[in-house]
Write a protein that holds these residues in place. Sequence first.
Motif, PDB file in Angstrom:
ATOM      1  N   MET A   1     -45.147  72.296   5.488  1.00  0.00           N
ATOM      2  CA  MET A   1     -46.229  72.670   6.380  1.00  0.00           C
ATOM      3  C   MET A   1     -47.513  71.976   5.924  1.00  0.00           C
ATOM      4  N   ALA A   2     -48.529  71.966   6.790  1.00  0.00           N
ATOM      5  CA  ALA A   2     -49.716  71.148   6.542  1.00  0.00           C
ATOM      6  C   ALA A   2     -50.500  71.579   5.307  1.00  0.00           C
ATOM      7  N   SER A   3     -50.820  72.869   5.197  1.00  0.00           N
ATOM      8  CA  SER A   3     -51.706  73.297   4.109  1.00  0.00           C
ATOM      9  C   SER A   3     -51.121  73.065   2.726  1.00  0.00           C
ATOM     10  N   PRO A   4     -49.869  73.486   2.448  1.00  0.00           N
ATOM     11  CA  PRO A   4     -49.336  73.219   1.108  1.00  0.00           C
ATOM     12  C   PRO A   4     -49.059  71.749   0.833  1.00  0.00           C
ATOM     13  N   THR A   5     -49.127  70.896   1.878  1.00  0.00           N
ATOM     14  CA  THR A   5     -48.987  69.462   1.638  1.00  0.00           C
ATOM     15  C   THR A   5     -50.157  68.947   0.818  1.00  0.00           C
ATOM     16  N   ILE A   6     -51.337  69.534   1.032  1.00  0.00           N
ATOM     17  CA  ILE A   6     -52.511  69.149   0.244  1.00  0.00           C
ATOM     18  C   ILE A   6     -52.315  69.594  -1.200  1.00  0.00           C
ATOM     19  N   GLU A   7     -52.089  70.862  -1.370  1.00  0.00           N
ATOM     20  CA  GLU A   7     -51.730  71.464  -2.650  1.00  0.00           C
ATOM     21  C   GLU A   7     -50.887  72.696  -2.361  1.00  0.00           C
ATOM     22  N   PRO A   8     -49.803  72.896  -3.110  1.00  0.00           N
ATOM     23  CA  PRO A   8     -49.463  72.272  -4.395  1.00  0.00           C
ATOM     24  C   PRO A   8     -48.582  71.019  -4.320  1.00  0.00           C
ATOM     25  N   LEU A   9     -48.235  70.556  -3.100  1.00  0.00           N
ATOM     26  CA  LEU A   9     -47.277  69.456  -3.009  1.00  0.00           C
ATOM     27  C   LEU A   9     -47.784  68.184  -3.670  1.00  0.00           C
TER      28      LEU A   9
ATOM     29  N   LEU B   1     -45.573  66.196  -6.396  1.00  0.00           N
ATOM     30  CA  LEU B   1     -45.124  64.815  -6.212  1.00  0.00           C
ATOM     31  C   LEU B   1     -45.604  63.913  -7.343  1.00  0.00           C
ATOM     32  N   ARG B   2     -46.827  64.136  -7.804  1.00  0.00           N
ATOM     33  CA  ARG B   2     -47.322  63.328  -8.915  1.00  0.00           C
ATOM     34  C   ARG B   2     -46.451  63.520 -10.149  1.00  0.00           C
ATOM     35  N   ARG B   3     -46.134  64.759 -10.472  1.00  0.00           N
ATOM     36  CA  ARG B   3     -45.311  65.035 -11.649  1.00  0.00           C
ATOM     37  C   ARG B   3     -43.910  64.451 -11.490  1.00  0.00           C
ATOM     38  N   PHE B   4     -43.346  64.617 -10.282  1.00  0.00           N
ATOM     39  CA  PHE B   4     -41.976  64.139 -10.064  1.00  0.00           C
ATOM     40  C   PHE B   4     -41.903  62.627 -10.136  1.00  0.00           C
TER      41      PHE B   4
ATOM     42  N   PRO C   1     -39.584  57.613 -11.113  1.00  0.00           N
ATOM     43  CA  PRO C   1     -40.216  56.674 -10.176  1.00  0.00           C
ATOM     44  C   PRO C   1     -39.245  55.950  -9.259  1.00  0.00           C
ATOM     45  N   ALA C   2     -37.957  55.932  -9.590  1.00  0.00           N
ATOM     46  CA  ALA C   2     -36.989  55.199  -8.767  1.00  0.00           C
ATOM     47  C   ALA C   2     -36.510  56.001  -7.565  1.00  0.00           C
ATOM     48  N   VAL C   3     -36.815  57.289  -7.521  1.00  0.00           N
ATOM     49  CA  VAL C   3     -36.388  58.126  -6.403  1.00  0.00           C
ATOM     50  C   VAL C   3     -37.483  58.127  -5.338  1.00  0.00           C
ATOM     51  N   SER C   4     -37.123  57.748  -4.116  1.00  0.00           N
ATOM     52  CA  SER C   4     -38.111  57.733  -3.036  1.00  0.00           C
ATOM     53  C   SER C   4     -38.163  59.107  -2.362  1.00  0.00           C
ATOM     54  N   ILE C   5     -39.341  59.482  -1.892  1.00  0.00           N
ATOM     55  CA  ILE C   5     -39.566  60.773  -1.249  1.00  0.00           C
ATOM     56  C   ILE C   5     -39.858  60.551   0.229  1.00  0.00           C
ATOM     57  N   SER C   6     -39.217  61.353   1.072  1.00  0.00           N
ATOM     58  CA  SER C   6     -39.500  61.329   2.504  1.00  0.00           C
ATOM     59  C   SER C   6     -40.042  62.703   2.900  1.00  0.00           C
TER      60      SER C   6
ATOM     61  N   ARG D   1     -32.613  69.052  -7.664  1.00  0.00           N
ATOM     62  CA  ARG D   1     -32.679  69.892  -8.866  1.00  0.00           C
ATOM     63  C   ARG D   1     -33.825  69.450  -9.768  1.00  0.00           C
ATOM     64  N   ALA D   2     -33.996  68.142  -9.896  1.00  0.00           N
ATOM     65  CA  ALA D   2     -35.071  67.623 -10.737  1.00  0.00           C
ATOM     66  C   ALA D   2     -36.433  67.977 -10.157  1.00  0.00           C
ATOM     67  N   PHE D   3     -36.544  67.975  -8.826  1.00  0.00           N
ATOM     68  CA  PHE D   3     -37.819  68.327  -8.203  1.00  0.00           C
ATOM     69  C   PHE D   3     -38.160  69.794  -8.482  1.00  0.00           C
ATOM     70  N   LEU D   4     -37.154  70.663  -8.408  1.00  0.00           N
ATOM     71  CA  LEU D   4     -37.388  72.083  -8.700  1.00  0.00           C
ATOM     72  C   LEU D   4     -37.878  72.262 -10.139  1.00  0.00           C
ATOM     73  N   GLU D   5     -37.352  71.458 -11.052  1.00  0.00           N
ATOM     74  CA  GLU D   5     -37.738  71.578 -12.460  1.00  0.00           C
ATOM     75  C   GLU D   5     -39.224  71.317 -12.653  1.00  0.00           C
ATOM     76  N   VAL D   6     -39.789  70.372 -11.893  1.00  0.00           N
ATOM     77  CA  VAL D   6     -41.214  70.075 -12.062  1.00  0.00           C
ATOM     78  C   VAL D   6     -42.088  70.944 -11.151  1.00  0.00           C
ATOM     79  N   ALA D   7     -41.480  71.513 -10.096  1.00  0.00           N
ATOM     80  CA  ALA D   7     -42.283  72.237  -9.103  1.00  0.00           C
ATOM     81  C   ALA D   7     -42.423  73.719  -9.406  1.00  0.00           C
ATOM     82  N   VAL D   8     -41.364  74.330  -9.944  1.00  0.00           N
ATOM     83  CA  VAL D   8     -41.351  75.774 -10.117  1.00  0.00           C
ATOM     84  C   VAL D   8     -41.828  76.119 -11.526  1.00  0.00           C
TER      85      VAL D   8
END
Length: 293
Positions: free
Chosen positions: A98-106, A110-113, A118-123, A282-289
């Motif tokens: 959604m729009a608001s969490p795209t600003i933060e915390p997303l 994304l920076r941490r992930f 760096p070889a994994v692309s995000i869509s 799984r790796a994204f959850l590790e840096v996000a949660v």
Amino acid sequence: MDFRRLTYFLAIVDHGGFTRAAAALYVSQPSLSQAIHVLERELGSSLFHRMGRKAVLTEAGSALVAPAREALHALELARARVGAVRELRAGRLEIAAMASPTIEPLSTMLRRFTERHPAVSISLRVALTREDAIERVRTGGCELALLTTSSPLPHADFVAHHVGDHRLVLVTPPDGPFPPGRAVGGEQLAGRRLIVGQRGTGIRAYVDDLKAQGIDVRIAVESEHRMAFLPLVLAGIGLAVVTESWTDLAERAGALVLDLEPACVQRNVLVTRRAQLTPAARAFLEVAVPAGS
């Protein structure tokens, strides 16, 4: 077609006979011969002329050599690519937000992930409402969905990972109706023109709740495009209720950001299916949660 039998076939070609091929493959010669017989039955043609210890390719056998090498090469390439994805040396991760969490915390996630992988692309896929975000995960279009909600998810098939809270704030023009530094009560919005999102969003629910309490707020513009909120506010068209993640952008644009009272808090959650996730998810959850949540 069995790739093992193609491997046996090419070993016989490369080593010039069944005996040498069996030794190179560490299999018994009867097992090797049986595998080739099965392959010949599958293809409906003999592949070798047996001449003592030698094996000479038939016309059909000669025709199979190039396709067999291509097939085995494709298999090795597929294994290498799967291994790269598994080890996060490649791959792609799709996230609905959604729009608001795209600003933060997303942005921070994304920076941490990307620093770690760096070889994994995000869509990133746009989700206009909470239900839109969940539907993208349900149908498999995205593995993860980041959304803002004020109530528990009613879906037992999903896991909601809490990734922080955001208060709602009021954004006004710099010369707006309220003084800076003082919180604005909901009743003070009576008679004010508001810019709102569509139904199904937390910020729209706040405005609808005010109306349900009998507070005469007036909708000036309803928009799915959150990036239109700030220009509309600065143009004097109305005031906007947004999450505090917009504060920095709003203030840099010249708008005034005020607290609301009583405070209304929205939860940011990262949603996944209960099914097994890819290594990238799984790796994204590790840096996000946050640890322990």
